[in-house]
Design a protein around this motif. Structure first.
Motif, PDB file in Angstrom:
ATOM      1  N   ALA A  19      35.433  42.231  37.611  1.00 28.03           N
ATOM      2  CA  ALA A  19      35.909  43.433  38.304  1.00 28.03           C
ATOM      3  C   ALA A  19      37.327  43.222  38.814  1.00 28.03           C
ATOM      4  N   ALA A  20      38.163  44.237  38.642  1.00 30.78           N
ATOM      5  CA  ALA A  20      39.576  44.241  39.058  1.00 30.78           C
ATOM      6  C   ALA A  20      40.478  43.494  38.076  1.00 30.78           C
ATOM      7  N   ALA A  61      37.246  40.948  42.612  1.00 27.72           N
ATOM      8  CA  ALA A  61      37.319  42.005  43.633  1.00 27.72           C
ATOM      9  C   ALA A  61      36.786  41.572  44.993  1.00 27.72           C
ATOM     10  N   ARG A 103      37.163  47.380  34.874  1.00 27.41           N
ATOM     11  CA  ARG A 103      37.000  48.710  35.464  1.00 27.41           C
ATOM     12  C   ARG A 103      35.539  49.089  35.657  1.00 27.41           C
ATOM     13  N   TRP A 120      38.294  48.229  44.018  1.00 28.78           N
ATOM     14  CA  TRP A 120      37.372  47.633  43.052  1.00 28.78           C
ATOM     15  C   TRP A 120      36.182  46.985  43.762  1.00 28.78           C
ATOM     16  N   SER A 144      44.253  44.459  37.252  1.00 31.52           N
ATOM     17  CA  SER A 144      44.769  45.283  38.348  1.00 31.52           C
ATOM     18  C   SER A 144      45.654  44.428  39.248  1.00 31.52           C
TER      19      SER A 144
END
Length: 532
Positions: free
Chosen positions: A73-74, A83, A488, A114, A77
């Motif tokens: 996750a993340a 995250a 995502r 996130w 980013s």
């Protein structure tokens, strides 16, 4: 009977390509495990505190499996991979539970957009599968620079806690450190609350905010310390001497819930006849080359036994029945990528049959979508595709999806992609997903641009077109890769193909918790547990 030639050049090349992708996956997942990095990990340990994953390891039953969710996750980013929170499913006192552990080594465990999405996904899994939700809390609250993306949708985290409780699904908060501002509502809205003495600090506003808002002077302990909440406010149900004691108390709470895990279906469980290691050499690096999903099924299901349904009809989609770790399942697997009318009708019938006998469905995706062209449109591909999608959307048995290769267009929907709410969705490192392939998408844009130029009577810029196509293809290729999609939260994690049987077995055990007729699952009370 497997026809896979494990000594052939094609197999060996595919295996090497998959191993290279797995090495990249290991490197990215290591970033999540590293948390905030050595400096902040050392600082955390110097305070006598356990790391998030250490807390989980001590909470779950010894030698039991922990299925981590959304570890990437993340990814891609501005925020660290993972995250700043660890989520997953673990067994505590024989009961499968969803665990959510803040990682305080990453920006003090503060929640970014996130973090919120990852936490909400964990709550959804707890709700759908009636699993107790245990929050291991140590968080500085919202990441304030991104409050505009967190504040309004983030309220759902607290709503979910009350909905779980109202549905008779236990919620537990073990508070190890700060639980500030909105984060104070995690223990505030949980059924059972444990706080660590001299460590837990739970308040809506810390001393600086109270000073600014009211002029009142207050210290951490009198404002929100564990002893105050245990003796005065009543927010804490248990006062733990230290972190190990809090985890011990947490286990005792789960033991007293009068619940049981779904367990394995009766009967002797036999492993596949073929080596799971051979899964590494099945999927081509070029996803335009088809592969036989039966070779995957033979290395995943019990005894490699697969009772194929309609084997002579709709050959681009393989459907049939099997058992996996003792659990009966129905399987839908793409064989040649494209879905025709026959495949769509076959899928719809098979899904209906699975619903009649209440058997979970496993989707093995490798699809470029539904077939296009004049003959196929006239033959009713839209209505037949709609029939398949309708069946998937309204099927009431649990769905679990594995994306092995391509997942393009409406084929993603018909094969139960994320938008169709499978209970779990995992991808292999070989997977790609987008509205269509990069070359096709760039080509469509080129055709539309050329037609527009002709309509205006202009000469088409061929050099600009070539540059546009190159740029678009590169962008779509990057955005269709599994790390990007997993970052995502379009899946629940990228997994090693060799772990597919284990992951599916854990998921099937989990979905059994929500089976109708489980006498130990209490009826909803109509409201959540009220704090005293």
């Amino acid at each position: 009977m497997s026809r896979l030639d494990t000594s052939g050049d094609d197999y060996l090349a595919r295996r090497e390509a998959m191993l290279a992708k797995l090495a990249e996956l290991d490197a990215e997942q290591a970033k999540a495990v590293a948390g905030g990095g050595g400096k902040y990990v050392d600082r955390h340990r110097a305070r006598g505190k356990l790391l998030a994953r250490e807390r989980i390891e001590l909470l779950v039953d010894p030698d039991s499996a922990f299925l981590e969710l959304s570890p990437l996750a993340a990814w891609g980013s501005d925020f660290p991979v993972g995250a700043s929170v660890v989520t997953g499913i673990g067994v505590v006192e024989g009961v499968e539970c969803v665990l959510v552990a803040n990682d305080p080594t990453v920006r003090g465990g503060s929640s970014n957009p996130w973090t919120m999405r990852k936490t909400l996904r964990a709550a959804d899994i707890a709700f759908e599968n009636r699993l107790p939700l245990i929050n291991l809390v140590e968080s500085g609250g919202a990441d304030l620079p991104t409050q505009k993306e967190i504040f309004i949708p983030g309220g759902r985290i607290f709503r979910d806690l009350t909905r779980l409780s109202a549905a008779g699904i236990p919620t537990i908060a073990l508070v190890f450190g700060n639980s500030t501002a909105g984060g104070a509502y995690v223990p505030g809205m949980s059924d059972h609350v444990v706080m660590v003495k001299e460590r837990a600090k739970v308040f809506l506003g810390g001393p600086p905010l109270v000073k600014m808002a009211t002029g009142e002077e207050a210290d951490d302990e009198s404002l929100g310390g564990a002893e105050m909440h245990a003796r005065v406010s009543g927010l804490a149900d248990y006062l733990a001497a230290d972190e190990h004691d809090a985890l011990r108390i947490g286990r005792r709470i789960v033991k007293g819930l009068n619940r049981r895990g779904s367990g394995v279906s009766p009967g002797v469980v036999r492993g596949p006849l073929y080596d799971e290691d051979e899964l590494l050499g099945i999927v081509p690096e070029d996803l335009r080359i088809p592969f036989d999903p039966r070779e995957v099924i033979a290395r995943v299901v019990d005894g490699s036994e697969f009772d194929e349904f309609k084997p002579l009809y709709g050959g681009s989609l393989v459907t049939g029945w099997a058992r996996l770790h003792g659990h009966p399942i129905g399987i839908l697997a793409n064989a040649r990528g494209v879905l025709f009318s026959e495949e769509a009708q076959k899928a719809a019938q098979f899904i209906q049959l699975a619903n009649q006998v209440r058997v979970p469905l496993v989707f093995l995706q490798n699809t470029t979508g539904y077939m296009v062209g004049k003959d196929y449109e006239q033959g009713g591909i839209i209505k037949h595709g709609a029939m398949m999608i309708n069946a998937v959307a309204n099927s009431s048995v649990p769905h679990i999806t594995i994306v092995m290769g391509a997942s393009y267009g409406a084929g993603n929907y018909g094969m139960c992609g994320r938008a169709y709410d499978p209970r779990f969705l995992f991808t292999w490192p070989s997977a790609k997903s987008a509205v269509m392939g990069p070359a096709q998408l760039a080509g469509v844009l080129s055709i539309v641009g050329r037609a527009a130029a002709q309509a205006r009577g202009q000469v088409y810029d061929e050099e600009g077109d070539a540059a546009m196509r190159q740029l678009v293809e590169a962008q779509i290729e990057a955005e269709s890769l599994p790390f990007f999609l997993s970052g995502r939260l379009y899946d629940d994690g990228v997994i090693d193909p060799r772990d597919t049987r284990t992951v599916l077995g854990l998921c099937l055990s989990v979905v059994g918790n929500a089976a109708v007729g489980n006498a130990l699952v209490p009826e909803p009370s109509g409201f959540g547990v009220f704090r005293m």
